[in-house]
Design a protein around this motif. Sequence first.
Motif, short mmCIF file in Angstrom:
data_model
loop_
_atom_site.label_atom_id
_atom_site.label_comp_id
_atom_site.label_asym_id
_atom_site.label_seq_id
_atom_site.Cartn_x
_atom_site.Cartn_y
_atom_site.Cartn_z
N ARG A 55 2.31 1.71 -3.43
CA ARG A 55 1.31 2.17 -4.40
C ARG A 55 1.04 3.66 -4.26
O ARG A 55 0.69 4.34 -5.24
CB ARG A 55 0.00 1.41 -4.20
CG ARG A 55 -0.01 0.06 -4.85
CD ARG A 55 -1.32 -0.63 -4.54
NE ARG A 55 -1.40 -1.94 -5.15
CZ ARG A 55 -2.08 -2.95 -4.63
NH1 ARG A 55 -2.71 -2.79 -3.48
NH2 ARG A 55 -2.12 -4.10 -5.25
N ALA A 56 1.19 4.17 -3.04
CA ALA A 56 0.95 5.60 -2.82
C ALA A 56 1.92 6.44 -3.65
O ALA A 56 1.62 7.58 -3.99
CB ALA A 56 1.09 5.92 -1.33
N LYS A 104 -18.24 10.25 -3.28
CA LYS A 104 -17.51 11.39 -2.70
C LYS A 104 -17.44 12.53 -3.72
O LYS A 104 -17.40 12.30 -4.93
CB LYS A 104 -16.10 10.96 -2.29
CG LYS A 104 -16.12 9.97 -1.12
CD LYS A 104 -14.76 9.81 -0.51
CE LYS A 104 -14.79 8.92 0.71
NZ LYS A 104 -15.51 9.54 1.84
N LYS A 144 -5.85 10.20 4.34
CA LYS A 144 -5.90 8.86 4.93
C LYS A 144 -4.57 8.12 4.82
O LYS A 144 -4.26 7.27 5.65
CB LYS A 144 -7.00 8.01 4.26
CG LYS A 144 -8.40 8.54 4.46
CD LYS A 144 -8.81 8.45 5.93
CE LYS A 144 -10.20 9.05 6.12
NZ LYS A 144 -10.58 9.09 7.55
N VAL A 145 -3.80 8.41 3.77
CA VAL A 145 -2.55 7.67 3.56
C VAL A 145 -1.34 8.50 3.99
O VAL A 145 -0.49 8.04 4.74
CB VAL A 145 -2.42 7.22 2.10
CG1 VAL A 145 -1.11 6.46 1.89
CG2 VAL A 145 -3.61 6.35 1.70
N LYS A 197 -1.52 11.17 5.80
CA LYS A 197 -1.83 11.78 7.09
C LYS A 197 -1.63 13.29 7.08
O LYS A 197 -1.19 13.88 8.07
CB LYS A 197 -0.98 11.15 8.22
CG LYS A 197 -1.00 9.62 8.23
CD LYS A 197 -2.35 9.06 8.66
CE LYS A 197 -2.38 7.54 8.58
NZ LYS A 197 -3.74 7.00 8.52
N PHE A 239 -14.27 7.94 -6.96
CA PHE A 239 -15.11 7.38 -5.90
C PHE A 239 -16.49 8.01 -6.02
O PHE A 239 -16.69 9.20 -5.78
CB PHE A 239 -14.50 7.65 -4.53
CG PHE A 239 -13.09 7.13 -4.43
CD1 PHE A 239 -12.75 5.86 -4.90
CD2 PHE A 239 -12.08 7.91 -3.89
CE1 PHE A 239 -11.45 5.38 -4.82
CE2 PHE A 239 -10.78 7.43 -3.80
CZ PHE A 239 -10.46 6.17 -4.27
N ALA A 256 0.84 -1.20 0.00
CA ALA A 256 0.00 0.00 0.00
C ALA A 256 0.88 1.25 0.00
O ALA A 256 0.60 2.22 -0.72
CB ALA A 256 -0.93 -0.01 1.21
N GLU A 257 1.94 1.23 0.80
CA GLU A 257 2.84 2.39 0.86
C GLU A 257 3.49 2.63 -0.50
O GLU A 257 3.62 3.77 -0.95
CB GLU A 257 3.92 2.15 1.91
CG GLU A 257 3.44 2.48 3.31
CD GLU A 257 4.42 1.98 4.37
OE1 GLU A 257 5.56 1.65 4.03
OE2 GLU A 257 4.00 1.93 5.54
N LEU A 260 -8.77 12.53 -0.26
CA LEU A 260 -8.85 11.27 0.50
C LEU A 260 -7.48 10.64 0.74
O LEU A 260 -7.12 10.30 1.87
CB LEU A 260 -9.78 10.27 -0.22
CG LEU A 260 -9.98 8.97 0.54
CD1 LEU A 260 -11.07 9.11 1.59
CD2 LEU A 260 -10.31 7.81 -0.40
N ARG A 298 -6.38 13.58 -8.60
CA ARG A 298 -6.38 12.67 -7.46
C ARG A 298 -5.05 11.93 -7.36
O ARG A 298 -4.49 11.76 -6.27
CB ARG A 298 -7.54 11.67 -7.59
CG ARG A 298 -7.54 10.61 -6.49
CD ARG A 298 -8.75 9.70 -6.57
NE ARG A 298 -8.67 8.81 -7.74
CZ ARG A 298 -9.62 7.93 -8.06
NH1 ARG A 298 -10.71 7.84 -7.31
NH2 ARG A 298 -9.50 7.17 -9.12
N MET A 356 -1.02 12.66 -4.45
CA MET A 356 -0.16 11.79 -3.65
C MET A 356 1.32 12.08 -3.90
O MET A 356 2.18 11.42 -3.33
CB MET A 356 -0.45 10.32 -3.97
CG MET A 356 -1.87 9.86 -3.68
SD MET A 356 -2.34 10.12 -1.97
CE MET A 356 -1.31 8.88 -1.18
#
Lengths: 303, 216, 251
Positions: C85-86, C101, C113-114, C116, C98, C82-83, C109, C158, C162
């Motif tokens: 992929r961010a 939303k 959420k990822v 922080k 999404f 997951a880290e 998001l 989106r 990141m």
Amino acid sequence: MRSRKPRAVAAALAATLGLVLTACGSGSTNQLGSGGQDSFQAPVAENPSFEPGTTMAKLSKQGSITVGTKFDQPLFGLKGLDGTMQGFDIEIARIIAGQLGIPADKINWVKTPSKSREAYIEQDRVDMVVATYTINDKRAQRVSFAGPYYNAGQDLMVKKDNTEITGPESLRKTGAKVCSARGSTPSEEIKKYIDPANLVLFDVYSKCADALRTGQVDAVTTDNVILLGLVNESGGKFKLVGKPFTEEPYGVGITKGDTEFCQFIHQSLTKAAQNGTYQKAWEATAGKVSEENPKLPELNTCS
Amino acid sequence: MHVITDNLSLYRDGLVTTLRICLYSGLLALLLGTIMAACRVSPLTPLRAVGTSWVTVFRNSPLLVVLFFMAFGLPELGINGTYFVFGTIGLALYTSAFVCEAIRSGINAVPPGQAEAARSVGLGFGQTLSLIVLPQAVRSVIPPLGSVMIAMIKNSAIVGAFGVGGDLFSVGENLTSAQGEAALPVLIGVMLGYLIITIPAGLLLGIVERKVAIAR
Amino acid sequence: MTEVSTDTPMIRLSAVDKYFGALHVLRDIDLEVPRGQVVVVLGPSGSGKSTLCRVINRLEPVDSGSIALDGVPLPAEGRALAELRADVGMVFQQFNLFAHKSILDNVTLGPIKVRKSGKAAARDEAMQLLERVGIADQADKYPAQLSGGQQQRAAIARALAMRPKVMLFDEPTSALDPEMVNEVLDVMTGLAADGMTMLVVSHEMGFARRAAHRVLFMADGEVAEDSVPEDFFQAPATDRAKDFLGKILTH
């Protein structure tokens, strides 16, 4: 499920023997043993005569009688796996039939669960009902009762080693959980003695017995008669507290208004009490488990 | 019908007991069902196995058997507790299997691209499920979940038979057998009692469904 | 991420094989994409180009071989993946915004959420990104209220939120009406000009000529040609590529 203990067999044999010695002139034609070890022989009258037109005359003439009883109540009305009928109710019915000149093997047994007893009498599907049948006003509106032939009462059953529960008054202070059957009169009665939260209800008493065994409840309550059956099955794990706190007079249900038949049953019961047959019947059945030694209660007036 | 009016307080107590059973069972079933649904769609094989076994056991066992096990099996194993707790948990276990499948079908109805996008942003499995998939699954889950919950309310009548007592159905039994009332009017009262719970529950679900639909 | 030398390739695939059942979709792929390079992947349908894009952030696991991003091998399922992929931005053919939303929430998001990030900071940055892709005025709408082109630009915003090291584009304009294609390509061209490492699965010749450093032509799960855009479009080396170009150019 129901193991015969040597003591029980001995008691049954003693009862049978006693009967053979005392029942002189009864002219019994029954073969010994046909009714199993429990069965003792109720005396059968020879050629009794009745006023024509009465229920007694009709039954006596046809030589057979149809009796409604429980098939699943140990010690009172139980149909054994071999098909034989056993229990105190059965013996009471045999005593009455005997006085009509009808031998035990001419009695047709019909299963009458509690719900259907009045209906069976009203529809003439049985000649009488002897089925742990408590006399009360509501029922008396639909049928007539002869008797009572026994006063049952609500009691408590606990584990053999329980000394805390000594009667209904001890339940609240010990915070005991009590089990009974859903929708039963005893389950209503016990609410006087315990918090509703401590009352556990099941559809049948065997589940209550299981709950008592596993410690989910501390006592089981209902008529002592039913409890006796459970004590009998428990193999010595349970005991009766032995302090009945209600009166449940058991009567013989007959067609509403058949006063002559009612009086005849009263005569039969009185006679059985006098000649010891009543006591023998008890000893051969419920007396094997119960320490009680009942006398025939005072009979109601027939109406 | 005087039976109903004469015994209103009995019926009311029965209604309250039934409501309590349903409330606790319902919440527990939702919780367990959601956890199990998450297990069933998890990427980890052991968790999927747990979820699948759970559903297989509880969906395929008659409720009566589950309740029997709770009320008589557990004490046999030395686990004692009140019958209310046993019955409520038993009903919740049984219902949770159906909740799980309703939620899982809702999850499957969410386009897979949503989860892929969430994972691509770096969300973990739990976040993907709770932030992206479940909120979108809710809408298609509400109708089948509603049926499951209403079935549960009706099933609570069986719980009453396992030592709990005092619920709506037991009240009916009591009135007919102990007090000798005629069965039909008593049962009509019992039925009305259940309808008092189930009909508003159905309406509430309808409102929730519309609310969720607008939020999209 | 720890210090890595600048000559470590941003994307590296070694001997990658991937099957869908009996279908061999990626055959022994070796590929290195240096930092800052823009690669356009072309090929006929079923050639494995989308799969190539999706294995890079492990949306599809591979059957054998290894993949490394910025020198770090792709971890298995879990937190580490997951880290990773961010750090990899992904843009899908179907946008995959999404649905429940708002556009702004779609963009914030991940950072919240990822990464922080604080809500306010995430919001400010998101608004800047939406400004950059030209849809700041749509921030409070839901995806279904936007046109396809606007949705795809929101999806790019989106991914950019990141601050990814790499951007993967899986046919980003294929689901768009023709008049909306350019607004998306313009955003992508801008990104390429800013030095983003990009792998773009697309048939957009114009974009390839304008922005790409390198063109991969895939056929039957293999990289059939690997060249610069001018060479590829003017003088494809293989018959498969000639055939393919002939079809899409006359189309």
